[in-house]
Structures are given as C-alpha cells and as structure tokens.
Design an enzyme around this catalytic site. Structure first.
Site, PDB file in Angstrom:
ATOM      1  N   LYS A  49      -4.345 -10.516  -5.805  1.00 44.06           N
ATOM      2  CA  LYS A  49      -5.630 -10.839  -5.184  1.00 44.06           C
ATOM      3  C   LYS A  49      -6.676  -9.796  -5.574  1.00 44.06           C
ATOM      4  O   LYS A  49      -6.344  -8.623  -5.796  1.00 44.06           O
ATOM      5  CB  LYS A  49      -5.491 -10.962  -3.665  1.00 44.06           C
ATOM      6  CG  LYS A  49      -5.674  -9.687  -2.918  1.00 44.06           C
ATOM      7  CD  LYS A  49      -5.873  -9.886  -1.429  1.00 44.06           C
ATOM      8  CE  LYS A  49      -6.014  -8.499  -0.810  1.00 44.06           C
ATOM      9  NZ  LYS A  49      -7.045  -8.280   0.124  1.00 44.06           N
TER      10      LYS A  49
ATOM     11  N   LYS B 150       0.821  -1.209   0.000  1.00 40.38           N
ATOM     12  CA  LYS B 150       0.000   0.000   0.000  1.00 40.38           C
ATOM     13  C   LYS B 150       0.853   1.256   0.000  1.00 40.38           C
ATOM     14  O   LYS B 150       0.515   2.236  -0.649  1.00 40.38           O
ATOM     15  CB  LYS B 150      -0.957   0.011   1.192  1.00 40.38           C
ATOM     16  CG  LYS B 150      -2.062  -1.010   1.049  1.00 40.38           C
ATOM     17  CD  LYS B 150      -3.268  -0.706   1.911  1.00 40.38           C
ATOM     18  CE  LYS B 150      -4.350  -1.744   1.613  1.00 40.38           C
ATOM     19  NZ  LYS B 150      -5.561  -1.571   2.396  1.00 40.38           N
TER      20      LYS B 150
ATOM     21  N   LYS C 126     -10.932  -4.553  -3.297  1.00 37.35           N
ATOM     22  CA  LYS C 126     -11.977  -3.547  -3.492  1.00 37.35           C
ATOM     23  C   LYS C 126     -11.403  -2.183  -3.810  1.00 37.35           C
ATOM     24  O   LYS C 126     -12.114  -1.314  -4.294  1.00 37.35           O
ATOM     25  CB  LYS C 126     -12.906  -3.499  -2.276  1.00 37.35           C
ATOM     26  CG  LYS C 126     -12.252  -3.171  -0.953  1.00 37.35           C
ATOM     27  CD  LYS C 126     -13.336  -3.045   0.113  1.00 37.35           C
ATOM     28  CE  LYS C 126     -13.049  -3.857   1.354  1.00 37.35           C
ATOM     29  NZ  LYS C 126     -11.924  -3.364   2.155  1.00 37.35           N
TER      30      LYS C 126
HETATM   31  P1  ATP Z   1      -8.452  -3.243   0.250  1.00 37.70           P
HETATM   32  O1  ATP Z   1      -8.505  -3.541  -1.205  1.00 37.70           O
HETATM   33  O2  ATP Z   1      -9.151  -1.982   0.633  1.00 37.70           O
HETATM   34  O3  ATP Z   1      -7.121  -3.432   0.862  1.00 37.70           O
HETATM   35  P2  ATP Z   1      -9.616  -5.810   0.623  1.00 37.70           P
HETATM   36  O4  ATP Z   1     -10.571  -5.947  -0.491  1.00 37.70           O
HETATM   37  O5  ATP Z   1      -8.355  -6.555   0.581  1.00 37.70           O
HETATM   38  O6  ATP Z   1      -9.345  -4.298   0.941  1.00 37.70           O
HETATM   39  P3  ATP Z   1     -10.117  -6.058   3.427  1.00 37.70           P
HETATM   40  O7  ATP Z   1     -11.027  -5.126   4.090  1.00 37.70           O
HETATM   41  O8  ATP Z   1      -8.663  -5.798   3.573  1.00 37.70           O
HETATM   42  O9  ATP Z   1     -10.438  -6.203   1.894  1.00 37.70           O
HETATM   43  O10 ATP Z   1     -10.401  -7.543   3.862  1.00 37.70           O
HETATM   44  C1  ATP Z   1     -11.580  -7.993   4.475  1.00 37.70           C
HETATM   45  C2  ATP Z   1     -11.606  -9.498   4.534  1.00 37.70           C
HETATM   46  O11 ATP Z   1     -11.814 -10.024   3.219  1.00 37.70           O
HETATM   47  C3  ATP Z   1     -10.314 -10.133   5.024  1.00 37.70           C
HETATM   48  O12 ATP Z   1     -10.640 -11.274   5.790  1.00 37.70           O
HETATM   49  C4  ATP Z   1      -9.615 -10.531   3.771  1.00 37.70           C
HETATM   50  O13 ATP Z   1      -8.729 -11.593   3.964  1.00 37.70           O
HETATM   51  C5  ATP Z   1     -10.799 -10.945   2.901  1.00 37.70           C
HETATM   52  N1  ATP Z   1     -10.473 -10.774   1.491  1.00 37.70           N
HETATM   53  C6  ATP Z   1     -10.239  -9.616   0.851  1.00 37.70           C
HETATM   54  N2  ATP Z   1      -9.962  -9.813  -0.435  1.00 37.70           N
HETATM   55  C7  ATP Z   1     -10.005 -11.166  -0.620  1.00 37.70           C
HETATM   56  C8  ATP Z   1      -9.810 -12.020  -1.732  1.00 37.70           C
HETATM   57  N3  ATP Z   1      -9.489 -11.525  -2.900  1.00 37.70           N
HETATM   58  N4  ATP Z   1      -9.952 -13.338  -1.558  1.00 37.70           N
HETATM   59  C9  ATP Z   1     -10.273 -13.851  -0.366  1.00 37.70           C
HETATM   60  N5  ATP Z   1     -10.482 -13.110   0.737  1.00 37.70           N
HETATM   61  C10 ATP Z   1     -10.349 -11.784   0.625  1.00 37.70           C
END
Ligand code: ATP
Ligand code: LTN
Length: 332
Positions: free
Chosen positions: A197, A115, A200
C-alpha cells in the site's frame, strides 16, 4: 435533538506528509459524509510518537494536517476538528483499556508486525499498544462508524472486542463501532511496488504522491510509476501497476474501472499516465492553494483546533468519567 445523527470518528497520524492514499482513502470520504453525521476528525499526534519524530517537524506537520482537512472541504461548523493530545481523556482512557487488552491480541496486529520488523531492536512499547490508544479515540465518542482505508480494519475489530469485553464485565458503557470502508480509493498502492500500500513513511519518494507535491513532481512520479509490458489499460490482478492508476483515476473522477478500461481501449500507457497525472494535478491544485492560505492565518487555525478540542473534551470526559466510576476509581 442531541445525537440524532450517527457519530463518526477518524484520524490520521502526522508521521509524514500526507499522500493521495490518505486523501483518496480517508479525507475525501470524510468530506462526503459531513452533512449526514456528527463527525469528529483528529490529528493523532500521540500515535505519531510511537516512532521517533523530530519535534519541529511534528509541530509543523500537525498544523499542516489540520490545514489539509480544512482545505479538502471539511467544514469546522459541521465537524469537530481537533488535535488528539489536546484532549487528555484519550491517554487516560487508553491506560484503562490497556488493562483489558491481551498481549496475544496485540501481537496479531499486522501493522505492528510490519512496522516492528522494519525497526529491529528499537520497537517501543507504544508501538505495541498503539491499537489500544486508537480504541480509546473511537470509544470515547460513542462512535458508530469509523471511516478508514482497509488496512485499519483489524484495529477496529480490536476496538469492538474491547468495547464488548468492557460492556460484558461491567454494564453497557460503549457503543460497539463499525468500520466504514469506502469502495473507491480504499487501498491506493505504492507506485514503485504496487503489491504494497502507498505509505507516507516510505523511504522512496517516487513510491507516493503527496497532497502538497507540485504539478511537475506529480507528472514525473506518475510517468515513472511501474507498469508492465502487456500494453492494455485493464483492471486485473496481472497488472497491479495499471490497476492502481485506474483506481486513482476512478477515485478522482467517480468513474468505475470498467468505464476507464473502455475509454482507453487501443490507447497506450503514455497517454493514460498523462491523463492520470492531469486529473491528480487538477484535483489537488485548489487544495494546495487553500492549505497555503490557511497556514498563514494562525489565529483562524488556532480558533478551529481550540474550539474542536473544547467540543471533543466535553463528550470524551463524560465517557471517561463513566469508565472510571464503573472500574471503582473514586470520583474527584
Ligand atoms: P504510515 O505510512 O505512517 O503508517 P499511512 O500513510 O498508512 O501512515 P495513516 O496515518 O496510518 O497513514 O492512515 C491514515 C488514514 O489513511 C487511514 O484511514 C488509512 O486507512 C488511510 N490510508 C493510508 N494509506 C492509504 C492508502 N494507500 N490507500 C487508502 N487509504 C490509505
Ligand atoms: N491507526 C490509524 C490512525 C488512527 C485512527 C484513530 C483512525 C488513530 N486513531 C481512530 C480512525 C479512528 C491509521 O490510520 N493508521
């Protein structure tokens, strides 16, 4: 009997609209655990503030996330559902734990490295100490298990290290938590760059599917998902795009990758993609419907998160007082 069940805590940041990565990697697993554990699920709004947010959007997304938790099947009678900033003990405990966490430990966090690279100059100190706030979230509730996607493992390791350090320096105060990583949907990949991965906060909307994406958008995004020219539906490292679609389908239907491979022997990508899209649409439609209804029922939503904050505060404050006392702070 109080605390006969093991304790679970998890949270998602309202930093963007939730994706099927969040749904399949996190929320769907939470729902399957709700009968057997004493569970706490929060919307970690303070974590979202580590990168710049638009206040009106942050407010709307925080409520929408609560609605998504409920619409996905989390029952507020069985789980404590709350907003992180409504329980000030999280911020207070994070400060105390900050004084026990080493700069070197935080510098090694991959999420911070990723990040901060994207942000260039404007990396906040909050982004750096983000994992300490997460450790506070977890440790305040005597949490046994933290269900997350595999990307969060390193942060949970840090929470464990901080708990052990504090317990050794003072006396047993915290339960040492374990990560709980479901085997399906643990890592849903980006639809355009399947080596990364799904996230969002990606710049490219074609790289993710949102929980609230309308059916036509879902179909379009899946049809545009990057695949390969091998032409066989197979779960292998050589075919990251197709493997990701297999994971998504399997996480929804409960089928194993090998079962899906078998079902699609001799069948082309177009049909496979169309089936994946329909499975997603079918899974998400009832959730979307329910989210819309819930967002119109403000008094109900309010009752859920207020009640949740009250229950959470009771437990969190008890642990915070314990920490303060052991550290030598004078009780009020
Ligand atoms: P950002 O993109 O804002 O960093 P993010 O989409 O990675 O956020 P988080 O809020 O960081 O989402 O994660 C919330 C939960 O969703 C965590 O348990 C994370 O492991 C899970 N998660 C997020 N993205 C994935 C993914 N691509 N596959 C599986 N689990 C996910
Ligand atoms: N960093 C987590 C979100 C998060 C979390 C938590 C998850 C904040 N506090 C406590 C589990 C337990 C993430 O998924 N990005």
């Amino acid at each position: 009997m109080e605390n006969a069940k093991k304790v679970i805590l998890s949270g998602i940041q309202p930093s963007g609209d939730l994706t099927i990565g969040n749904y399949l990697g996190a929320i769907k697993n939470w729902v399957s655990l709700q009968d057997d554990y004493d569970s706490y699920y929060c919307v970690v709004d303070l974590h979202a503030l580590t990168v710049r947010q638009n206040p009106a959007e942050l407010r709307a997304r925080t409520l929408k996330n609560i609605a998504i938790y409920l619409a996905s099947g989390l029952d507020p009678a069985k789980n404590t559902i709350f907003i992180q900033s409504h329980v000030p003990a999280h911020s207070e405990a994070a400060w105390l734990l900050n004084c026990f966490c080493y700069m070197g430990e935080l510098s090694r966090m991959t999420q911070f490295k990723d990040k901060s690279q994207k942000l260039g100059e404007s990396v906040s100190a909050g982004l750096f100490t983000y994992p300490v706030l997460m450790a506070a979230d977890i440790l305040l509730y005597n949490t046994d298990l933290v269900p997350v996607g595999s990307d969060q493992k390193q942060h949970i390791e840090l929470a464990r290290d901080l708990a052990i350090r504090f317990n050794n320096l003072y006396s047993p105060t915290f339960k040492v938590p374990d990560a709980y990583i479901g085997n399906v949907g643990a890592r849903i990949m980006d639809l355009q760059e399947p080596q990364k991965k799904m996230s969002k906060s990606s710049e490219n909307p074609n790289s993710y599917i949102l929980i609230m994406d309308p059916p036509d958008v879902i179909r379009k995004k899946i049809s545009r998902a990057v695949t390969d020219d091998i032409g066989v539906v197979r779960f292998s490292e050589e075919q990251p795009g197709i493997s990701n679609l297999i994971s998504i389908l399997g996480a929804i239907t409960g089928e194993k990758p090998q079962e899906i491979e078998k079902k699609y022997e001799g069948i082309g990508y177009a049909q496979f993609k169309s089936d994946v899209a329909e499975a997603i649409v079918e899974e998400l439609s009832p959730v979307q419907e329910k989210v819309k209804q819930l967002l119109e029922d403000k008094p109900y939503m309010e009752s859920v998160y207020k009640n949740g904050a009250e229950k959470a505060s009771y437990v969190a404050n008890k642990t915070l007082r314990k920490m303060q006392k052991k550290l030598g702070l004078i009780p009020r």
